[in-house]
Enzyme design. Structure first.
Site, short mmCIF file in Angstrom:
data_model
loop_
_atom_site.label_atom_id
_atom_site.label_comp_id
_atom_site.label_asym_id
_atom_site.label_seq_id
_atom_site.Cartn_x
_atom_site.Cartn_y
_atom_site.Cartn_z
N SER A 87 0.77 -1.38 0.09
CA SER A 87 0.08 0.07 0.10
C SER A 87 0.71 1.40 -0.20
O SER A 87 0.23 2.42 -0.04
CB SER A 87 -1.03 0.10 1.30
OG SER A 87 -2.21 -0.90 0.94
N LYS A 131 -0.11 3.75 -2.58
CA LYS A 131 -1.17 4.75 -2.60
C LYS A 131 -0.65 5.83 -2.32
O LYS A 131 -1.21 7.10 -2.54
CB LYS A 131 -2.21 4.43 -1.54
CG LYS A 131 -2.90 3.16 -1.59
CD LYS A 131 -3.93 2.83 -0.66
CE LYS A 131 -4.80 1.54 -0.97
NZ LYS A 131 -4.12 0.47 -0.34
N SER A 154 -6.27 3.06 4.20
CA SER A 154 -5.56 2.50 3.24
C SER A 154 -6.68 1.46 2.19
O SER A 154 -6.10 0.43 2.00
CB SER A 154 -4.34 1.34 3.63
OG SER A 154 -3.56 0.94 2.78
#
Length: 308
Positions: free
Chosen positions: A75, A78, A135
């Site tokens: 993640s 992101k 997330s």
């Protein structure tokens, strides 16, 4: 959504073709491929440690270990999804109140997720908070589809932006960081991205400090447990998939000093956090306003040359 996607792609190409002369050495994002890089080792080492600490004021590398070895971002991906969203906010093409429509494809993504429903819409503000705090994989796709028409198109823009920033050993194929063997990065590239986020978007960087988000009667706290615990920590992003281990990029400011630290491949969230704290306390005192070994105080083309 189609109109916004067209605007996004056109703006990306226009930015590449109309750069001022002093930025002519920066690589053009218009011609960059979305395919995996041909000039790097495609073998990503799973669940292996990599780390780096950089003086964010000077670009001096204060510490590094396996910092240029390929790893899975999870993640941390992101961060780039939000980078492209923040660009749209800065350009005035979106506002925090702008609606983003939710498709069936986005709603179908596995956890972690916010639980958005197909056929509804969420605001840009909610989307940014959902990525920074929860997330949320479903919301990452919402952003991708609204900005570029599809997640595939958005991933191409992510990789193009990575090249323009000097992230020479990173490849994106999705907006969330969900497992894919062709989605990889390095600790050094993530430091470049963390530095770029903190420098380029002072108005929006505070999203990474958001403590919690509430949606449809549920509340989630930020996955970055160092916020509010370690003095000076102001974000940025955690990440985990099985093949990456526990990842964390952190921005820390104390006493006029600023560092970006990256830990990839932690065996547990707790051990990752402990390692990050150790890096912060060891290398924050060594950060200064000058020095050599600069990673960031160059044009992007020089970054690429340095990283190869």
């Amino acid at each position: 959504m189609r109109r916004l996607a067209i605007v996004f792609v056109v703006a990306l190409l226009a930015a590449c073709s109309s750069a001022p002369k002093e930025e002519a050495s920066r690589p053009s994002t218009a011609a960059l491929p979305a395919e995996p890089l041909a000039d790097v080792d495609p073998d990503v080492v799973p669940r292996a440690y990599a780390g780096i600490v950089v003086d964010a004021r000077t670009g001096q590398i204060l510490y590094q270990e396996a910092a240029r070895s390929l790893r899975y971002p999870a993640s941390l991906t992101k961060m780039m999804t939000l980078y492209l969203l923040f660009e749209q906010l800065d350009a005035g093409r979106l506002t925090p109140a702008s609606p983003l429509s939710v498709s069936e494809e986005a709603a179908s993504r596995p956890p972690a997720k916010l639980g958005v429903k197909a056929g509804t819409a969420i605001t840009v503000d909610t989307a940014a908070r959902a990525l920074a705090v929860r997330s949320a994989n479903d919301v990452a796709v919402v952003i991708a589809e609204n900005l570029a028409g599809s997640e595939e198109n958005f991933a191409r823009a992510m990789t193009a932006k990575a090249r323009s920033l000097g992230m020479a050993r990173t490849n994106f194929v999705n907006a969330s960081g969900l497992p894919d063997p062709l989605q990889y990065t390095t600790a050094q590239d993530m430091a470049i991205l963390g530095k770029a986020l903190s420098e380029s978007f002072p108005r929006w960087f505070g999203y990474f400090q958001t403590e919690k988000i509430s949606y449809n009667g549920r509340t989630w706290r930020n996955t970055n447990k160092l916020l509010g615990k370690v003095p000076g920590v102001e974000g940025i992003k955690t990440g985990y998939i099985r093949d990456s281990g526990f990842n964390l990029v952190t921005s820390v400011r104390r006493g006029g000093k600023h560092i970006i630290a990256v830990v990839i491949g932690g065996r547990t969230g707790a051990s990752r956090n402990k390692k990050m704290e150790e890096l912060i306390e060891t290398y924050m005192p060594k950060a200064s306003g000058g020095g050599i070994g600069s990673l960031f105080g160059m044009e992007a083309a020089a970054h690429v040359s340095l990283l190869r």
